[in-house]
Design a protein around this motif. Structure first.
Motif, PDB file in Angstrom:
ATOM      1  N   GLU A  31      21.965  18.286 -28.729  1.00 16.04           N
ATOM      2  CA  GLU A  31      20.533  18.120 -28.992  1.00 16.04           C
ATOM      3  C   GLU A  31      20.236  16.777 -29.684  1.00 16.04           C
ATOM      4  OE1 GLU A  31      18.391  19.663 -32.064  1.00 16.04           O
ATOM      5  OE2 GLU A  31      16.655  18.884 -30.942  1.00 16.04           O
ATOM      6  N   TRP A  32      21.026  16.435 -30.721  1.00 16.71           N
ATOM      7  CA  TRP A  32      20.806  15.172 -31.435  1.00 16.71           C
ATOM      8  C   TRP A  32      21.017  13.983 -30.497  1.00 16.71           C
ATOM      9  CZ3 TRP A  32      22.577  10.413 -32.745  1.00 16.71           C
ATOM     10  CH2 TRP A  32      21.962   9.770 -33.831  1.00 16.71           C
ATOM     11  N   ILE A  33      22.101  14.027 -29.755  1.00 15.73           N
ATOM     12  CA  ILE A  33      22.424  12.876 -28.887  1.00 15.73           C
ATOM     13  C   ILE A  33      21.355  12.713 -27.798  1.00 15.73           C
ATOM     14  CG2 ILE A  33      24.130  11.876 -27.306  1.00 15.73           C
ATOM     15  CD1 ILE A  33      26.307  13.460 -28.868  1.00 15.73           C
ATOM     16  N   GLY A 112      27.976 -10.101 -25.451  1.00 16.65           N
ATOM     17  CA  GLY A 112      27.649  -8.709 -25.779  1.00 16.65           C
ATOM     18  C   GLY A 112      27.102  -8.005 -24.559  1.00 16.65           C
ATOM     19  N   CYS A 113      26.116  -7.159 -24.807  1.00 13.89           N
ATOM     20  CA  CYS A 113      25.533  -6.385 -23.707  1.00 13.89           C
ATOM     21  C   CYS A 113      24.721  -7.260 -22.752  1.00 13.89           C
ATOM     22  CB  CYS A 113      24.664  -5.263 -24.264  1.00 13.89           C
ATOM     23  SG  CYS A 113      25.622  -4.062 -25.160  1.00 13.89           S
ATOM     24  N   SER A 114      24.455  -8.515 -23.134  1.00 12.99           N
ATOM     25  CA  SER A 114      23.740  -9.423 -22.232  1.00 12.99           C
ATOM     26  C   SER A 114      24.699 -10.208 -21.347  1.00 12.99           C
ATOM     27  CB  SER A 114      22.884 -10.416 -23.036  1.00 12.99           C
ATOM     28  OG  SER A 114      22.037  -9.731 -23.922  1.00 12.99           O
ATOM     29  N   ARG A 152      30.421   9.190 -36.113  1.00 13.13           N
ATOM     30  CA  ARG A 152      29.398   9.841 -35.277  1.00 13.13           C
ATOM     31  C   ARG A 152      28.219   8.918 -34.955  1.00 13.13           C
ATOM     32  NH1 ARG A 152      25.829  14.141 -38.817  1.00 13.13           N
ATOM     33  NH2 ARG A 152      25.073  12.651 -40.371  1.00 13.13           N
ATOM     34  N   ALA A 153      28.072   7.856 -35.754  1.00 17.53           N
ATOM     35  CA  ALA A 153      26.933   6.956 -35.521  1.00 17.53           C
ATOM     36  C   ALA A 153      27.139   6.063 -34.292  1.00 17.53           C
ATOM     37  CB  ALA A 153      26.697   6.086 -36.762  1.00 17.53           C
ATOM     38  N   THR A 154      28.383   5.878 -33.879  1.00 17.03           N
ATOM     39  CA  THR A 154      28.609   5.015 -32.711  1.00 17.03           C
ATOM     40  C   THR A 154      29.295   5.709 -31.532  1.00 17.03           C
ATOM     41  OG1 THR A 154      30.645   4.209 -33.748  1.00 17.03           O
ATOM     42  CG2 THR A 154      28.713   2.795 -33.956  1.00 17.03           C
ATOM     43  N   GLU A 217      24.854  -1.482 -37.275  1.00 16.13           N
ATOM     44  CA  GLU A 217      23.762  -0.943 -38.101  1.00 16.13           C
ATOM     45  C   GLU A 217      22.661  -0.568 -37.116  1.00 16.13           C
ATOM     46  OE1 GLU A 217      23.045  -4.207 -40.778  1.00 16.13           O
ATOM     47  OE2 GLU A 217      25.070  -4.071 -41.578  1.00 16.13           O
ATOM     48  N   GLY A 218      22.684   0.689 -36.723  1.00 12.55           N
ATOM     49  CA  GLY A 218      21.877   1.156 -35.599  1.00 12.55           C
ATOM     50  C   GLY A 218      20.395   0.830 -35.686  1.00 12.55           C
ATOM     51  N   GLN A 219      19.808   1.111 -36.858  1.00 18.43           N
ATOM     52  CA  GLN A 219      18.348   0.931 -36.974  1.00 18.43           C
ATOM     53  C   GLN A 219      17.928  -0.523 -36.818  1.00 18.43           C
ATOM     54  OE1 GLN A 219      16.648   2.737 -40.427  1.00 18.43           O
ATOM     55  NE2 GLN A 219      17.253   4.804 -39.816  1.00 18.43           N
ATOM     56  N   GLN A 220      18.717  -1.429 -37.422  1.00 20.49           N
ATOM     57  CA  GLN A 220      18.411  -2.864 -37.304  1.00 20.49           C
ATOM     58  C   GLN A 220      18.481  -3.310 -35.847  1.00 20.49           C
ATOM     59  OE1 GLN A 220      17.309  -5.136 -39.345  1.00 20.49           O
ATOM     60  NE2 GLN A 220      17.209  -3.687 -41.035  1.00 20.49           N
ATOM     61  N   VAL A 221      19.578  -2.892 -35.193  1.00 14.15           N
ATOM     62  CA  VAL A 221      19.766  -3.293 -33.797  1.00 14.15           C
ATOM     63  C   VAL A 221      18.637  -2.720 -32.946  1.00 14.15           C
ATOM     64  CG1 VAL A 221      21.351  -3.253 -31.824  1.00 14.15           C
ATOM     65  CG2 VAL A 221      22.269  -3.386 -34.137  1.00 14.15           C
ATOM     66  N   PHE A 222      18.284  -1.483 -33.230  1.00 17.82           N
ATOM     67  CA  PHE A 222      17.219  -0.804 -32.490  1.00 17.82           C
ATOM     68  C   PHE A 222      15.906  -1.593 -32.572  1.00 17.82           C
ATOM     69  CE2 PHE A 222      13.856   2.236 -31.775  1.00 17.82           C
ATOM     70  CZ  PHE A 222      14.347   3.057 -30.771  1.00 17.82           C
TER      71      PHE A 222
HETATM   72  O1  UT7 Z   1      23.932  -2.288 -26.571  1.00 14.05           O
HETATM   73  C1  UT7 Z   1      23.944  -3.011 -27.771  1.00 14.05           C
HETATM   74  C2  UT7 Z   1      22.690  -2.756 -28.479  1.00 14.05           C
HETATM   75  N1  UT7 Z   1      22.743  -1.503 -29.190  1.00 14.05           N
HETATM   76  C3  UT7 Z   1      21.640  -0.770 -29.292  1.00 14.05           C
HETATM   77  O2  UT7 Z   1      20.639  -1.115 -28.691  1.00 14.05           O
HETATM   78  C4  UT7 Z   1      21.649   0.436 -30.194  1.00 14.05           C
HETATM   79  C5  UT7 Z   1      20.387   0.476 -30.996  1.00 14.05           C
HETATM   80  N2  UT7 Z   1      20.353   1.582 -31.975  1.00 14.05           N
HETATM   81  C6  UT7 Z   1      20.212   2.858 -31.584  1.00 14.05           C
HETATM   82  O3  UT7 Z   1      20.186   3.167 -30.402  1.00 14.05           O
HETATM   83  C7  UT7 Z   1      20.001   3.898 -32.665  1.00 14.05           C
HETATM   84  O4  UT7 Z   1      19.771   3.281 -33.875  1.00 14.05           O
HETATM   85  C8  UT7 Z   1      21.198   4.891 -32.815  1.00 14.05           C
HETATM   86  C9  UT7 Z   1      21.292   5.760 -31.584  1.00 14.05           C
HETATM   87  C10 UT7 Z   1      22.477   4.121 -33.015  1.00 14.05           C
HETATM   88  C11 UT7 Z   1      20.975   5.816 -34.013  1.00 14.05           C
HETATM   89  O5  UT7 Z   1      19.715   6.474 -33.900  1.00 14.05           O
HETATM   90  P1  UT7 Z   1      18.663   6.453 -35.094  1.00 14.05           P
HETATM   91  O6  UT7 Z   1      17.519   7.249 -34.636  1.00 14.05           O
HETATM   92  O7  UT7 Z   1      18.423   5.021 -35.473  1.00 14.05           O
HETATM   93  O8  UT7 Z   1      19.425   7.243 -36.211  1.00 14.05           O
HETATM   94  P2  UT7 Z   1      19.785   6.776 -37.699  1.00 14.05           P
HETATM   95  O9  UT7 Z   1      20.941   5.835 -37.683  1.00 14.05           O
HETATM   96  O10 UT7 Z   1      18.547   6.361 -38.410  1.00 14.05           O
HETATM   97  O11 UT7 Z   1      20.264   8.138 -38.319  1.00 14.05           O
HETATM   98  C12 UT7 Z   1      19.349   9.231 -38.514  1.00 14.05           C
HETATM   99  C13 UT7 Z   1      20.111  10.404 -39.086  1.00 14.05           C
HETATM  100  C14 UT7 Z   1      21.011  10.042 -40.266  1.00 14.05           C
HETATM  101  O12 UT7 Z   1      21.024  11.143 -41.150  1.00 14.05           O
HETATM  102  P3  UT7 Z   1      20.117  11.135 -42.494  1.00 14.05           P
HETATM  103  O13 UT7 Z   1      20.561   9.926 -43.250  1.00 14.05           O
HETATM  104  O14 UT7 Z   1      18.697  11.020 -41.990  1.00 14.05           O
HETATM  105  O15 UT7 Z   1      20.465  12.426 -43.127  1.00 14.05           O
HETATM  106  C15 UT7 Z   1      22.371   9.910 -39.643  1.00 14.05           C
HETATM  107  O16 UT7 Z   1      23.421  10.165 -40.556  1.00 14.05           O
HETATM  108  O17 UT7 Z   1      20.980  10.926 -38.077  1.00 14.05           O
HETATM  109  C16 UT7 Z   1      22.324  10.966 -38.576  1.00 14.05           C
HETATM  110  N3  UT7 Z   1      23.214  10.734 -37.452  1.00 14.05           N
HETATM  111  C17 UT7 Z   1      23.644  11.734 -36.660  1.00 14.05           C
HETATM  112  N4  UT7 Z   1      23.397  13.057 -36.650  1.00 14.05           N
HETATM  113  C18 UT7 Z   1      23.972  13.792 -35.700  1.00 14.05           C
HETATM  114  C19 UT7 Z   1      23.741   9.560 -37.013  1.00 14.05           C
HETATM  115  N5  UT7 Z   1      24.489   9.791 -35.933  1.00 14.05           N
HETATM  116  C20 UT7 Z   1      24.457  11.129 -35.692  1.00 14.05           C
HETATM  117  C21 UT7 Z   1      25.032  11.951 -34.706  1.00 14.05           C
HETATM  118  N6  UT7 Z   1      24.758  13.275 -34.743  1.00 14.05           N
HETATM  119  N7  UT7 Z   1      25.823  11.467 -33.719  1.00 14.05           N
END
Ligand code: UT7
Length: 332
Positions: A31-33, A112-114, A152-154, A217-222
């Motif tokens: 669900e999260w993914i 990178g991805c480009s 789990r973040a990557t 750092e997911g959020q920054q990249v996002f």
């Molecule tokens: O291709 C190269 C370019 N890369 C990208 O474009 C990636 C860009 N970034 C992203 O796609 C997103 O930032 C991610 C998919 C990496 C992460 O999504 P997010 O919505 O930004 O999540 P977040 O890092 O803000 O984390 C939200 C919450 C955190 O928990 P708390 O602190 O709110 O309690 C994380 O610990 O989700 C948690 N979390 C997870 N929970 C369940 C992080 N990874 C997971 C996970 N399963 N796999």
């Protein structure tokens, strides 16, 4: 002289890693993914001694067969990758050797991805110079080799695959029309691999600290990805007076379904105009764009207006406008 894509090949490894399997490895859920990224499965290249070139070779062999090209006819091969077989020599050299390409020069591009888009630009300029007639551009990455399956973040994001296209001089007004590419090295702190390069060569310490994996750092990249990929795609539409309804396909880098949707929204186009296969393959880095072209090839008609768009480590980003050159439905 315009360069045109005249064929597409791909290689996707057989083994599949599902969200349910990932949920047993780290604290996550389907669900999260699905909600946060939009990925259901990713393919993983397994087996001792199997590197990126194995997939690149598969994609190139299929490309040569489909385009009826003998390996000797290829003038150059460019491989975009961030997961080369070795630090050196270039994976492009290895792919060429394995695919029997002997009369060509070959080199890697790391953007990178480009990477695939940058390589397509480089390849198209080789063609438009008039000096080269057949250039193969490969996007290949074994992301599983640098993914930390305890993070789990990557670890849900990435998958392995390769795609390849043939570039030749266009016989008509179709082919690659324009490109806008950019990079900004300030982004390096948000997305990189800490060790294994000349700044921090591999040591027991770097292995113990898990520094040979992707750091993101997911959020920054996002944030950057959403704004840059959309900006450069909208700019391309404006520059060429392409109205939303005139665009046949957006081919976006497949990093996150939410980034793809945000880009399409900014461009004012419908989801049906967007090639999306992230749910099956995840982010395969340099392979995402050719893998989309490969899967949609049958639907592509000469003259179709297509925008490719990308964002990745560096940071690097860009868009390319092309008019498709052949009837994909006639390809076996
Ligand atoms: O291709 C190269 C370019 N890369 C990208 O474009 C990636 C860009 N970034 C992203 O796609 C997103 O930032 C991610 C998919 C990496 C992460 O999504 P997010 O919505 O930004 O999540 P977040 O890092 O803000 O984390 C939200 C919450 C955190 O928990 P708390 O602190 O709110 O309690 C994380 O610990 O989700 C948690 N979390 C997870 N929970 C369940 C992080 N990874 C997971 C996970 N399963 N796999």
């Amino acid at each position: 002289m315009n360069a045109a894509i005249t064929g597409v090949g791909a290689y996707v490894p057989e083994d599949i890693l599902t969200n349910d399997e990932l949920s047993k490895m780290v604290d996550t859920s389907d669900e999260w993914i699905m909600t946060r990224i939009g990925i259901k499965t990713r393919h993983i290249l397994k087996g001792e001694g199997q590197g990126t070139s194995v997939m690149g070779e598969g994609a190139v062999r299929e490309l040569l067969e489909k385009t009826n090209t003998s390996a000797d006819e290829v003038d150059a091969l460019i491989c975009a990758t961030v997961t080369p077989d070795h630090q050196f020599p270039a994976t492009a050299n290895i792919i060429s050797d394995k695919a029997g390409i002997r009369n060509a020069f070959s080199f890697d591009i790391n953007a990178g991805c480009s990477g695939f888009l940058y390589s397509l630009e480089a390849g198209s300029k080789l063609i438009s110079s008039g000096q080269y007639k057949k250039v193969v551009v490969v996007g290949a990455d074994k992301m599983s080799s640098i993914t930390d399956y305890t993070d789990r973040a990557t670890c849900p994001i990435f998958g392995d695959a390769a795609g390849a296209v043939m570039l030749e001089p266009s016989e008509d007004e179709n082919g690659i029309q324009d490109s806008m590419l950019q990079s900004d090295g300030v982004g390096r702190k948000h997305l990189h691999q800490k060790a294994g390069g000349s700044v921090k060569p591999a040591s027991h310490e770097t292995v113990d600290k898990r520094e040979h994996f992707i750091y993101q750092e997911g959020q920054q990249v996002f944030k950057w990805a959403v704004s840059k990929m959309a900006d450069v795609s909208v700019e391309m539409m404006k520059k060429h007076n392409i109205e939303a309804e005139d665009l046949d396909w957006l081919v976006p880098h497949q990093a996150n379904m939410r980034i793809i949707e945000a880009t399409a929204k900014r461009m004012g186009i419908k989801k049906e105009q967007v090639m999306i296969n992230i749910q099956k393959y995840g982010n395969t880095t340099a392979a995402t764009l050719p893998l989309c072209l490969y899967e949609w090839e049958k639907d592509l008609k000469p003259g179709n207006n297509i925008i490719l768009a990308t964002f990745g480590a560096g940071f690097t980003w860009g868009s390319m406008y092309l008019r498709w050159s052949y009837d994909g439905s006639k390809i076996k």
